[in-house]
Design an enzyme around this catalytic site. Structure first.
Site, short mmCIF file in Angstrom:
data_model
loop_
_atom_site.label_atom_id
_atom_site.label_comp_id
_atom_site.label_asym_id
_atom_site.label_seq_id
_atom_site.Cartn_x
_atom_site.Cartn_y
_atom_site.Cartn_z
N GLU A 47 -3.79 -6.51 3.49
CA GLU A 47 -3.36 -5.17 3.07
C GLU A 47 -4.31 -4.12 3.66
O GLU A 47 -5.51 -4.36 3.74
CB GLU A 47 -3.45 -5.12 1.52
CG GLU A 47 -3.19 -3.75 0.91
CD GLU A 47 -3.54 -3.70 -0.60
OE1 GLU A 47 -4.51 -4.38 -1.03
OE2 GLU A 47 -2.87 -2.95 -1.33
N ASN A 110 1.96 2.43 0.79
CA ASN A 110 1.12 1.28 1.13
C ASN A 110 2.09 0.24 1.70
O ASN A 110 2.89 -0.34 0.96
CB ASN A 110 0.42 0.79 -0.14
CG ASN A 110 -0.59 -0.30 0.14
OD1 ASN A 110 -0.55 -0.93 1.19
ND2 ASN A 110 -1.49 -0.54 -0.80
N LYS A 127 4.79 -1.12 -0.88
CA LYS A 127 4.27 -1.68 -2.15
C LYS A 127 4.89 -1.02 -3.38
O LYS A 127 4.88 0.21 -3.49
CB LYS A 127 2.75 -1.53 -2.17
CG LYS A 127 2.04 -2.18 -3.34
CD LYS A 127 0.53 -2.08 -3.13
CE LYS A 127 -0.29 -2.76 -4.19
NZ LYS A 127 -1.74 -2.68 -3.87
N GLU A 146 -4.90 4.04 -6.26
CA GLU A 146 -3.65 3.84 -5.51
C GLU A 146 -2.52 4.73 -6.04
O GLU A 146 -1.68 5.19 -5.27
CB GLU A 146 -3.22 2.37 -5.58
CG GLU A 146 -4.05 1.48 -4.69
CD GLU A 146 -3.38 0.16 -4.41
OE1 GLU A 146 -2.27 0.14 -3.87
OE2 GLU A 146 -3.99 -0.87 -4.74
N CYS A 172 -0.57 -7.28 -2.37
CA CYS A 172 -1.66 -7.39 -3.34
C CYS A 172 -1.18 -7.47 -4.79
O CYS A 172 -0.73 -8.51 -5.22
CB CYS A 172 -2.66 -6.25 -3.14
SG CYS A 172 -4.22 -6.63 -3.99
N ASN A 197 -6.44 -6.69 -1.24
CA ASN A 197 -7.80 -6.14 -1.37
C ASN A 197 -8.09 -6.18 -2.86
O ASN A 197 -7.71 -5.26 -3.61
CB ASN A 197 -7.87 -4.67 -0.94
CG ASN A 197 -7.93 -4.46 0.55
OD1 ASN A 197 -9.00 -4.34 1.16
ND2 ASN A 197 -6.76 -4.39 1.17
#
Ligand code: CDV
Length: 312
Positions: A47, A110, A127, A146, A172, A197
């Site tokens: 990622e 993302n 994501k 995020e 993730c 991550n």
């Protein structure tokens, strides 16, 4: 004829805040060359592979934030990686921060893309389960912003028929949610590609360290693989970035749920496995034959309710 994909899970060590794309891309090309020597058809990178894990930093300046994002892919910084992969006929999975939309309404995601061995981008995933928080939180031991920097992905969980199989992607935190795998499982997915991550400690509970975090990583991806009879390739960005440690432990998981390859280091490391996509068939046709065994008349709450509502 077995359908074997020789997968290289290209774990990456840390990328410091001061390091540019060139540092990342050079290391990614080194991993790609190793994968070529080992005969891989597909290389999976983590990622947000091109930069440090920037959601740990609280930024308000738009240009400072946008400096971590890519408007085009490939671009001048990454072209060499794409060219080498195409020259070797190797497909790649790449996670990066994407700016989409128009000049007036820019959208930040993302993102992960899947590029086939001919260099064609065949899949894009944005994501969906964004973890963390949307504003600076002084209570946390470190930030995970995020929800500040990304929109929720708007492409669902598609799968793609490519490279001889059926591939899906998630990113993730998505790997912790059974719904992620099941939506792809219902489309017959045979291999799920994941970059991650994951901080080595829980920012809200520092006593929860690498051992427990590794357990949760493996628990999630092994269950996702078994319960949906699919290969799962989960690849970390690992090691200490500007004083903050990320978990290693990249894994390749068989449709039985067993780990067949696991990274040992906290740095750049390629792990390789021959993944026979036909080995997904046994569980898909027996214990997890969805058509025969699922009971959707009892699953309504899954899509009609978001949060838990215990009885009075
Ligand atoms: N990048 C991530 O999505 N990280 C989350 C952390 C915050 C828990 C993860 O699920 O690993």
């Amino acid at each position: 004829m077995p359908r074997v994909v020789r997968v290289g899970a290209a774990q990456m060590g840390p990328l410091q805040k001061g390091e540019g794309r060139a540092v990342a891309v050079e290391r990614m090309i080194d991993l790609l060359e190793q994968a070529h020597e080992e005969g891989c058809n597909l290389v999976v990178y983590p990622e947000l592979a091109l930069t440090t894990f920037f959601p740990r930093w609280n930024m308000d300046d738009e240009s400072e934030i946008d400096a971590y994002f890519e408007a085009d892919m490939p671009n001048a910084d990454t072209a060499a990686l794409f060219d080498r992969a195409k020259a070797h006929g190797i497909g790649i999975h790449l996670g990066y921060a994407e700016i989409a939309g128009t000049e007036e309404k820019r959208r930040h995601f993302n993102t992960a893309i899947l590029v086939d061995g001919a260099g064609e981008t065949v899949g894009r995933y944005r994501k969906i389960h964004l973890p963390g928080h949307g504003e600076y939180d002084p209570e946390r031991h470190f930030q995970h912003l995020e929800k500040k920097y990304f929109e929720i992905g708007n492409l669902g969980f598609p799968v793609w028929r490519t490279m001889g199989g059926i591939f899906g992607m998630c990113i993730c935190n998505d790997r912790r949610w059974p719904e992620t795998y099941r939506v792809m499982g219902l489309q017959g997915v045979e291999m799920v590609l994941i970059g991650f991550n994951t901080p080595s400690t829980n920012s809200q509970r520092p006593e929860e360290g690498a051992e427990m975090r590794t357990f949760h990583n493996e628990l999630s991806v092994q269950a996702g693989a078994y319960q949906n009879a699919t290969w799962v390739v989960a690849v970390a960005k690992a090691g200490v970035e500007d004083g903050f440690e990320l978990l290693g432990g990249s894994v390749i998981v068989h449709p039985s749920g067993q780990i067949v390859a696991k990274a040992e280091s906290m740095g750049d490391e390629l792990i390789v496995a021959d993944c026979d996509l036909d080995e997904t068939a046994f569980y898909k046709q027996t214990i997890f034959d969805f058509a025969r065994h699922r009971r959707i008349e009892h699953y309504g709450l899954i899509t009609s309710r978001t949060g838990a509502e215990p009885p009075e």
